[in-house]
Every structure is written in C-alpha cells, then in structure tokens.
Design a protein around this motif. Structure first.
Motif, PDB file in Angstrom:
ATOM      1  N   THR A 146       0.830  -1.206   0.000  1.00 56.98           N
ATOM      2  CA  THR A 146       0.000   0.000   0.000  1.00 56.98           C
ATOM      3  C   THR A 146       0.863   1.255   0.000  1.00 56.98           C
ATOM      4  O   THR A 146       0.597   2.200  -0.743  1.00 56.98           O
ATOM      5  CB  THR A 146      -0.952  -0.007   1.208  1.00 56.98           C
ATOM      6  OG1 THR A 146      -1.785  -1.174   1.126  1.00 56.98           O
ATOM      7  CG2 THR A 146      -1.821   1.238   1.240  1.00 56.98           C
ATOM      8  N   ALA A 147       1.920   1.268   0.799  1.00 53.19           N
ATOM      9  CA  ALA A 147       2.813   2.429   0.845  1.00 53.19           C
ATOM     10  C   ALA A 147       3.493   2.653  -0.502  1.00 53.19           C
ATOM     11  O   ALA A 147       3.570   3.794  -0.988  1.00 53.19           O
ATOM     12  CB  ALA A 147       3.855   2.247   1.946  1.00 53.19           C
ATOM     13  N   LEU A 148       3.951   1.590  -1.135  1.00 47.69           N
ATOM     14  CA  LEU A 148       4.594   1.705  -2.441  1.00 47.69           C
ATOM     15  C   LEU A 148       3.593   2.156  -3.502  1.00 47.69           C
ATOM     16  O   LEU A 148       3.903   3.006  -4.350  1.00 47.69           O
ATOM     17  CB  LEU A 148       5.230   0.373  -2.830  1.00 47.69           C
ATOM     18  CG  LEU A 148       6.052   0.357  -4.107  1.00 47.69           C
ATOM     19  CD1 LEU A 148       7.198   1.360  -4.041  1.00 47.69           C
ATOM     20  CD2 LEU A 148       6.589  -1.048  -4.349  1.00 47.69           C
ATOM     21  N   PHE A 149       2.379   1.636  -3.431  1.00 47.99           N
ATOM     22  CA  PHE A 149       1.324   2.029  -4.363  1.00 47.99           C
ATOM     23  C   PHE A 149       1.017   3.522  -4.228  1.00 47.99           C
ATOM     24  O   PHE A 149       0.907   4.237  -5.218  1.00 47.99           O
ATOM     25  CB  PHE A 149       0.075   1.190  -4.111  1.00 47.99           C
ATOM     26  CG  PHE A 149      -1.079   1.522  -5.003  1.00 47.99           C
ATOM     27  CD1 PHE A 149      -1.066   1.163  -6.337  1.00 47.99           C
ATOM     28  CD2 PHE A 149      -2.182   2.191  -4.499  1.00 47.99           C
ATOM     29  CE1 PHE A 149      -2.141   1.470  -7.170  1.00 47.99           C
ATOM     30  CE2 PHE A 149      -3.252   2.500  -5.319  1.00 47.99           C
ATOM     31  CZ  PHE A 149      -3.225   2.136  -6.666  1.00 47.99           C
ATOM     32  N   GLU A 150       0.902   4.003  -3.003  1.00 43.42           N
ATOM     33  CA  GLU A 150       0.618   5.422  -2.778  1.00 43.42           C
ATOM     34  C   GLU A 150       1.763   6.297  -3.274  1.00 43.42           C
ATOM     35  O   GLU A 150       1.539   7.394  -3.792  1.00 43.42           O
ATOM     36  CB  GLU A 150       0.310   5.669  -1.311  1.00 43.42           C
ATOM     37  CG  GLU A 150      -1.041   5.080  -0.917  1.00 43.42           C
ATOM     38  CD  GLU A 150      -1.341   5.171   0.566  1.00 43.42           C
ATOM     39  OE1 GLU A 150      -0.468   5.629   1.342  1.00 43.42           O
ATOM     40  OE2 GLU A 150      -2.454   4.769   0.947  1.00 43.42           O
ATOM     41  N   ARG A 151       2.990   5.810  -3.142  1.00 42.89           N
ATOM     42  CA  ARG A 151       4.148   6.534  -3.675  1.00 42.89           C
ATOM     43  C   ARG A 151       4.065   6.627  -5.196  1.00 42.89           C
ATOM     44  O   ARG A 151       4.361   7.660  -5.788  1.00 42.89           O
ATOM     45  CB  ARG A 151       5.423   5.814  -3.241  1.00 42.89           C
ATOM     46  CG  ARG A 151       6.643   6.656  -3.309  1.00 42.89           C
ATOM     47  CD  ARG A 151       7.782   5.957  -2.604  1.00 42.89           C
ATOM     48  NE  ARG A 151       8.917   5.968  -3.507  1.00 42.89           N
ATOM     49  CZ  ARG A 151       9.844   5.062  -3.551  1.00 42.89           C
ATOM     50  NH1 ARG A 151       9.812   4.024  -2.754  1.00 42.89           N
ATOM     51  NH2 ARG A 151      10.832   5.170  -4.392  1.00 42.89           N
ATOM     52  N   LEU A 152       3.655   5.530  -5.829  1.00 39.53           N
ATOM     53  CA  LEU A 152       3.492   5.524  -7.278  1.00 39.53           C
ATOM     54  C   LEU A 152       2.391   6.495  -7.699  1.00 39.53           C
ATOM     55  O   LEU A 152       2.550   7.226  -8.680  1.00 39.53           O
ATOM     56  CB  LEU A 152       3.165   4.122  -7.777  1.00 39.53           C
ATOM     57  CG  LEU A 152       2.861   3.982  -9.264  1.00 39.53           C
ATOM     58  CD1 LEU A 152       4.055   4.389 -10.108  1.00 39.53           C
ATOM     59  CD2 LEU A 152       2.424   2.576  -9.587  1.00 39.53           C
TER      60      LEU A 152
END
Length: 71
Positions: A13-19
């Motif tokens: 989720t954190a990586l997705f939000e960064r993307l």
C-alpha cells in the motif's frame, strides 16, 4: 502486487501510494520515470503502466471483479 501476494500488504500500500504521487497533472503515467530529473519520459500515456496501476488498486482493495465463487 508481489508484496501484497506475499502478505506484505502495508508495504504494498505504501509503495502504491508513492506511485500514485508520481502521476502527471491528469493522473496518467508515462513509459518511464527519470528519478534524477523528477520527470516522466517515454510514451505518455503508457497503457501497460495504467493497467498495472488499476490491477494493483483492485488487488489492494480486496475486491475481485469478474470472478465467480465455486462451491
């Protein structure tokens, strides 16, 4: 998707939000992203990037669209 698939959903989720934060002003992604110059490069919009973004959103939401339950 790999992080989520291995149970590391918080990291996914954190990586997705960064993307999501890397999208351009109309919410699209390009073929590549130049981190040194903080800019999109290559073809824009890039369909493969957008399909991946949509699929990951679907996976992280917990919804499986179009599937059928087998009993």
């Amino acid at each position: 998707d790999a992080l989520h698939g291995t149970g590391r959903t918080d990291e996914a989720t954190a990586l997705f939000e960064r993307l999501l934060a890397l999208r351009n002003d109309v919410g699209l992604l390009s073929e590549e992203y130049d981190v040194e110059h903080d800019r999109h490069v290559g073809n824009t919009p890039q369909a493969f990037s957008l399909v991946g973004l949509i699929n990951t959103a679907r996976h992280l939401s917990g919804r499986v669209v179009g599937s059928t339950a087998h009993g």
